[in-house]
Design a protein around this motif. Sequence first.
Motif, PDB file in Angstrom:
ATOM      1  N   PHE A 227      -1.343   5.908   0.651  1.00  0.00           N
ATOM      2  CA  PHE A 227      -2.088   7.136   0.368  1.00  0.00           C
ATOM      3  C   PHE A 227      -1.394   7.839  -0.788  1.00  0.00           C
ATOM      4  CE2 PHE A 227      -2.710   5.979   4.731  1.00  0.00           C
ATOM      5  CZ  PHE A 227      -4.086   6.092   4.880  1.00  0.00           C
ATOM      6  N   ALA A 228      -2.096   7.965  -1.885  1.00  0.00           N
ATOM      7  CA  ALA A 228      -1.476   8.536  -3.064  1.00  0.00           C
ATOM      8  C   ALA A 228      -2.561   8.963  -4.041  1.00  0.00           C
ATOM      9  CB  ALA A 228      -0.564   7.501  -3.727  1.00  0.00           C
ATOM     10  N   GLN A 229      -2.112   9.542  -5.172  1.00  0.00           N
ATOM     11  CA  GLN A 229      -3.107   9.832  -6.198  1.00  0.00           C
ATOM     12  C   GLN A 229      -3.505   8.537  -6.918  1.00  0.00           C
ATOM     13  OE1 GLN A 229      -2.570  13.171  -8.708  1.00  0.00           O
ATOM     14  NE2 GLN A 229      -3.192  14.432  -6.990  1.00  0.00           N
ATOM     15  N   ARG A 230      -2.487   7.705  -7.087  1.00  0.00           N
ATOM     16  CA  ARG A 230      -2.749   6.454  -7.802  1.00  0.00           C
ATOM     17  C   ARG A 230      -2.036   5.314  -7.076  1.00  0.00           C
ATOM     18  NH1 ARG A 230      -4.427   4.406 -12.533  1.00  0.00           N
ATOM     19  NH2 ARG A 230      -3.071   3.018 -13.705  1.00  0.00           N
ATOM     20  N   VAL A 231      -2.769   4.283  -6.760  1.00  0.00           N
ATOM     21  CA  VAL A 231      -2.172   3.117  -6.096  1.00  0.00           C
ATOM     22  C   VAL A 231      -2.405   1.888  -6.982  1.00  0.00           C
ATOM     23  CG1 VAL A 231      -2.287   1.566  -4.100  1.00  0.00           C
ATOM     24  CG2 VAL A 231      -2.488   4.028  -3.763  1.00  0.00           C
ATOM     25  N   ILE A 232      -1.317   1.214  -7.324  1.00  0.00           N
ATOM     26  CA  ILE A 232      -1.435   0.006  -8.146  1.00  0.00           C
ATOM     27  C   ILE A 232      -0.755  -1.140  -7.395  1.00  0.00           C
ATOM     28  CG2 ILE A 232      -0.897  -1.055 -10.383  1.00  0.00           C
ATOM     29  CD1 ILE A 232      -0.567   1.863 -11.443  1.00  0.00           C
ATOM     30  N   ILE A 233      -1.490  -2.200  -7.160  1.00  0.00           N
ATOM     31  CA  ILE A 233      -0.906  -3.355  -6.474  1.00  0.00           C
ATOM     32  C   ILE A 233      -0.883  -4.524  -7.458  1.00  0.00           C
ATOM     33  CG2 ILE A 233      -1.135  -4.947  -4.520  1.00  0.00           C
ATOM     34  CD1 ILE A 233      -2.688  -2.720  -3.066  1.00  0.00           C
ATOM     35  N   ASN A 234       0.332  -4.828  -7.931  1.00  0.00           N
ATOM     36  CA  ASN A 234       0.491  -5.976  -8.832  1.00  0.00           C
ATOM     37  C   ASN A 234       1.024  -7.191  -8.086  1.00  0.00           C
ATOM     38  OD1 ASN A 234      -0.228  -4.521 -11.249  1.00  0.00           O
ATOM     39  ND2 ASN A 234       1.766  -3.514 -11.113  1.00  0.00           N
ATOM     40  N   GLY A 235       1.695  -6.929  -6.954  1.00  0.00           N
ATOM     41  CA  GLY A 235       2.353  -8.012  -6.226  1.00  0.00           C
ATOM     42  C   GLY A 235       1.435  -8.656  -5.197  1.00  0.00           C
ATOM     43  N   GLU A 236       2.019  -8.941  -4.016  1.00  0.00           N
ATOM     44  CA  GLU A 236       1.263  -9.668  -2.998  1.00  0.00           C
ATOM     45  C   GLU A 236       1.349  -8.937  -1.657  1.00  0.00           C
ATOM     46  OE1 GLU A 236       2.560 -13.695  -2.513  1.00  0.00           O
ATOM     47  OE2 GLU A 236       1.321 -14.018  -0.737  1.00  0.00           O
ATOM     48  N   THR A 243      -6.200   1.788   1.969  1.00  0.00           N
ATOM     49  CA  THR A 243      -5.707   2.759   1.011  1.00  0.00           C
ATOM     50  C   THR A 243      -6.754   3.807   0.654  1.00  0.00           C
ATOM     51  OG1 THR A 243      -4.813   3.028  -1.212  1.00  0.00           O
ATOM     52  CG2 THR A 243      -6.234   1.161  -0.892  1.00  0.00           C
ATOM     53  N   ALA A 244      -6.266   5.023   0.471  1.00  0.00           N
ATOM     54  CA  ALA A 244      -7.108   6.107  -0.030  1.00  0.00           C
ATOM     55  C   ALA A 244      -6.353   6.749  -1.180  1.00  0.00           C
ATOM     56  CB  ALA A 244      -7.367   7.124   1.059  1.00  0.00           C
ATOM     57  N   ALA A 245      -6.966   6.833  -2.336  1.00  0.00           N
ATOM     58  CA  ALA A 245      -6.287   7.371  -3.509  1.00  0.00           C
ATOM     59  C   ALA A 245      -7.318   7.771  -4.547  1.00  0.00           C
ATOM     60  CB  ALA A 245      -5.328   6.336  -4.096  1.00  0.00           C
ATOM     61  N   GLU A 246      -6.864   8.569  -5.500  1.00  0.00           N
ATOM     62  CA  GLU A 246      -7.759   8.962  -6.590  1.00  0.00           C
ATOM     63  C   GLU A 246      -8.183   7.717  -7.376  1.00  0.00           C
ATOM     64  OE1 GLU A 246      -7.759  12.439  -7.009  1.00  0.00           O
ATOM     65  OE2 GLU A 246      -9.061  12.622  -8.733  1.00  0.00           O
ATOM     66  N   SER A 247      -7.197   6.901  -7.629  1.00  0.00           N
ATOM     67  CA  SER A 247      -7.472   5.687  -8.403  1.00  0.00           C
ATOM     68  C   SER A 247      -6.743   4.506  -7.753  1.00  0.00           C
ATOM     69  CB  SER A 247      -6.995   5.919  -9.839  1.00  0.00           C
ATOM     70  OG  SER A 247      -6.496   4.750 -10.392  1.00  0.00           O
ATOM     71  N   ILE A 248      -7.474   3.457  -7.501  1.00  0.00           N
ATOM     72  CA  ILE A 248      -6.890   2.279  -6.849  1.00  0.00           C
ATOM     73  C   ILE A 248      -7.112   1.066  -7.747  1.00  0.00           C
ATOM     74  CG2 ILE A 248      -7.016   0.764  -4.817  1.00  0.00           C
ATOM     75  CD1 ILE A 248      -8.345   3.346  -3.439  1.00  0.00           C
TER      76      ILE A 248
END
Lengths: 538, 65
Positions: A227-236, A243-248
């Motif tokens: 839970f964040a403003q921005r969530v970025i998942i590059n890994g695994e 997830t809930a975020a402004e931008s995912i």
Amino acid sequence: MSHLTALQCLMLADSALSSAEVAPLQLHLETCPTCADRLQAVTNERQVIQAVLTDDAGVTIPEKLPAFKKPVGLRNLAMANLATGLVLWLAQFMWKTLFGELIVNAFTRLTAIYIPDTYDLVVSTLLYFFNEGTTMIDNYFEIIAAGLLVISLAGLAVFLGRSRMMFVSCLLLAITMVTTDEASALDVRHDQDMLTIAAGETVSDSLFVAGETVVIDGIIEGDLLAFAQRVIINGEVRGNVLTAAESISIFGQVNGTVASAGRTVELGDAIVDGDFWAAARKITIDRGSRVTGNATMASESINIAGSVGRDGYTFAETVEISGSIAADLEAFARQVSLIGEARIGGNLRLRTEHEREDSLQQSPAALVGGVIEFVDMPEELRDENRYTTPEFYFGQLIRLAGAFIVGLALLWLLPRLRYVELEGGTEGFKNAGIGLVALVSTPIILLLVAITLVGLPIAAIGLFTWILAIYLAKVLLASVIGNMIIDSPDRGPALPLLAGLVVIVVATNIPGIGGILNFLLTVIGFGLIYQVVDREYR
Amino acid sequence: MISHEDSERLNQAVEQLPDKYRVPLVLAYYNDASYDEIATSLSTSRNHVGVLLLRARQKLREELE
């Protein structure tokens, strides 16, 4: 005619009815031994009470008689509404006092009616709980869990007829289980600013993260809850992602299901091995991205350039597909565009309220393997004024008739309910408060039951009972309101019930405030149920 | 139903009734006032007096159970 009501019996025994009112009752009594017996019993009871009161010199009546004014019209209902409103206000005030600026801030944000801002709210709420309230909430839930465990075990011990020793052992075990601080299988991390799981890092448990920006470059072996403003998942992520975020943005790999809500959700060169659930203003599945399972998306604009391994379900203004969907696509949309070499392996079912030829644009190279079917938008999703449709009034009539039948059955089964009245003063406040607590806390308790103790079946039964209680609460309230409006001693329950139901159906359909009235009436109805149960219990 | 055997307890139960129920009960069964007279005294309707008496009796029965 039907049997005499309790009130008719009493008034007849007390000679309180006029000759015109007595005549039909006498006719019935001549043919009904049951009612004749009841009348005799009530008359005998009167004699007993009279004898006791006459023998006793100490019978007192206050010098100044208390005010006994019968509620004028719906005065008590108005008072009950006021009491309920005050209880709600007090609850809100207490909540504000407890959580201070956080809640003030939250209400400001909620009233802005800018949905994506709620993600800010979720983030700040979670950060608050992490920083300030974790211990308190932990303790609170421990107490609830302990309480539920103890109640369950006590019930079980009684049910099985076990010995006291057995029961005490169970109790001790329950307390030990709840209070033992076991190692958590959930890794919790939070940061006001940026939280990163670095590329070389592996989290062996499920991970719960909250922060301004969350970046996952490493490996999460369990589930990821972010839970964040921005969530970025590059890994695994080897489990599921919630997830809930402004931008995912997901650029890596997720082995389970992805469920995400935000302003924008983007799968950019990502692999999702499970299903993909997303709700956002804009959803993009970029070229190179792959969803192995189903994709269900709700958004203003959906762009699918990657591939979906099974079915696609879209609820959107516009859907653009340049990638592929292996099976069927079910689209609730104003417009669907199949661009370039778009592929849909199965059927395309388009539900729209607009002209069919404008709703689907298909490039010459795009291919639909099955059939293209246009279906009218379901009634409830159409954008039109519901008050202008005959179906609305028909539906309300059906609703009224259904509630009327249920109400009659209820009053027939439990005749005492005919004489329930809304309490005023302290009792009114108490009932409104208990009604509110029962209405709000029941689903929370059921959720806890579902996930902690007895499991889903009990929770499902509880949920069904709760929904039934919401319905019956308003039916009971309708009977009470009807009795306020129609006041006649030889009445049956039908006419007042119908009158009350009409009032409630009209009130709950008033544009703008109907929803609030519905809630208030439900709370009052819950309070009435409590009042009845409490009286019966005593 | 209330019986003669309960007379002492019944007397106590009547005294413990809230005024709302006790006053109409005493007026009706001790002072032999009619429903209409009670209704006038208490500024209410005849039928409401009936409901109050009905409740008063219910409460007495509950107390004696």
